[in-house]
Write an enzyme that holds these catalytic residues in place. Structure first.
Site, PDB file in Angstrom:
ATOM      1  N   ASP A 160       0.841  -1.207   0.000  1.00 24.07           N
ATOM      2  CA  ASP A 160       0.000   0.000   0.000  1.00 24.07           C
ATOM      3  C   ASP A 160       0.875   1.256   0.000  1.00 24.07           C
ATOM      4  OD1 ASP A 160      -2.200   1.651   0.109  1.00 24.07           O
ATOM      5  OD2 ASP A 160      -2.885   0.997   2.077  1.00 24.07           O
ATOM      6  N   ALA A 179       1.242   5.592   1.060  1.00 22.33           N
ATOM      7  CA  ALA A 179       1.124   6.357   2.309  1.00 22.33           C
ATOM      8  C   ALA A 179       1.087   7.844   1.962  1.00 22.33           C
ATOM      9  CB  ALA A 179       2.302   6.063   3.224  1.00 22.33           C
ATOM     10  N   GLU A 222      -7.872  -0.324   5.202  1.00 21.77           N
ATOM     11  CA  GLU A 222      -6.421  -0.476   5.031  1.00 21.77           C
ATOM     12  C   GLU A 222      -5.805  -0.983   6.338  1.00 21.77           C
ATOM     13  OE1 GLU A 222      -5.651   3.008   1.682  1.00 21.77           O
ATOM     14  OE2 GLU A 222      -5.341   3.486   3.775  1.00 21.77           O
TER      15      GLU A 222
HETATM   16  C1  5RP Z   1      -5.694   5.973   0.829  1.00 23.11           C
HETATM   17  C2  5RP Z   1      -4.285   5.983   1.284  1.00 23.11           C
HETATM   18  C3  5RP Z   1      -3.226   6.093   0.237  1.00 23.11           C
HETATM   19  O1  5RP Z   1      -2.310   5.067   0.417  1.00 23.11           O
HETATM   20  C4  5RP Z   1      -2.521   7.416   0.383  1.00 23.11           C
HETATM   21  O2  5RP Z   1      -3.496   8.442   0.311  1.00 23.11           O
HETATM   22  C5  5RP Z   1      -1.465   7.614  -0.699  1.00 23.11           C
HETATM   23  O3  5RP Z   1      -2.079   7.782  -1.945  1.00 23.11           O
HETATM   24  P1  5RP Z   1      -1.250   8.043  -3.281  1.00 23.11           P
HETATM   25  O4  5RP Z   1      -0.552   6.769  -3.601  1.00 23.11           O
HETATM   26  O5  5RP Z   1      -2.321   8.402  -4.288  1.00 23.11           O
HETATM   27  O6  5RP Z   1      -0.306   9.179  -3.019  1.00 23.11           O
HETATM   28  O7  5RP Z   1      -3.976   5.926   2.435  1.00 23.11           O
HETATM   29  O8  5RP Z   1      -6.589   5.958   1.904  1.00 23.11           O
END
Ligand code: 5RP
Length: 244
Positions: A104, A106, A126
């Protein structure tokens, strides 16, 4: 490409860097870490998949790869839809007992692996999938790496009837909560985005905010932080292994 290990002074983490000759844009950094994350996928096992633009790039890279997984456990409705559009099987967490890896993005991450997440509003699912997984691989571009969490407003998912009460409690903690208007989470709740917090003790603040009645989850991932951080930088890829 040059690979070299470096050890941060006073920091409990290990780093290895891959240098590339030209400057890498933010989008390219996301692509880099999305592809690098494929190395952490365990074949013939369930895979936890996060949400957001970097996680989306990972999903696309996974679909284009020859990696064979049992299926994915998605952290949001949008992620499940993207996985299914690529014909990747999606399974309910309730039907899965073993998730070796969760991948994931962040909104902010420290070298110790503590994160702010929930910019996309998927923080609760998440956190649940991350908790159920054995290893959290965080994929992020360099703009997300910080020394102290809190510049990015901290998302807090809240039961709708508790919104004002929770907001007052967050003010008592020194924050400035703002209701994310017009947004409902996949769980039917609202989000308060809290600015003005310099989060020097993320574990304590995570516990403190989670203890407020009406809070579903705070987007602080410190108790269960990242085990590996794949950071895209202007020079290339950096791998950080936080030691907790
Ligand atoms: C979603 C999240 C995402 O991991 C976080 O917002 C990062 O997003 P991106 O990869 O678009 O910068 O926590 O709830």
């Amino acid at each position: 490409m040059i690979h070299f290990p470096s050890f941060g002074l006073g920091c409990q983490h290990r780093e290895s860097k891959v240098q590339t000759p030209t400057t890498v844009t933010q989008d390219e950094q996301k692509q880099l870490v999305a592809r690098e994350a494929l190395r952490y996928v365990v074949e013939d096992a369930w895979l936890g998949v996060g949400s957001g633009s970097t996680a989306n790039m990972f999903i696309d890279a996974l679909a284009a790869s020859r990696l064979r997984i049992k299926g994915a456990v998605a952290s949001s409705v949008k992620t499940a839809e993207r996985l299914k559009a690529h014909r990747i099987d999606v399974e309910e967490l309730n039907n899965v007992s073993d998730i070796p890896v969760y991948i994931d993005g962040a909104d902010e991450v420290t070298a110790a692996g503590a994160m702010i997440k929930g910019g996309g509003g998927a923080l609760t699912r998440e956190k649940i999938v991350a908790a159920a997984a054995q290893k959290f691989v965080c994929i992020a571009d360099q703009s997300k790496k910080v020394d102290v969490l809190g510049k990015f407003p901290l998302p807090v998912e809240v039961i709708p009837m508790a919104r004002s009460y929770v907001a007052r409690e967050l003010v008592r903690l020194g924050g400035y909560p703002q209701w994310r208007m017009g947004f409902t989470t996949d769980n039917g709740n609202v989000i308060l985005d809290v600015s003005d917090l310099a989060i020097r003790n993320p574990v304590a603040l995570e516990d403190r905010i989670n203890a407020i009645a009406g809070v579903v989850t705070v987007g602080l991932f410190a108790r269960r932080g990242a085990d590996v951080i794949l950071l895209g930088t202007a020079q290339g890829m950096e791998t950080i292994t936080p030691h907790r």
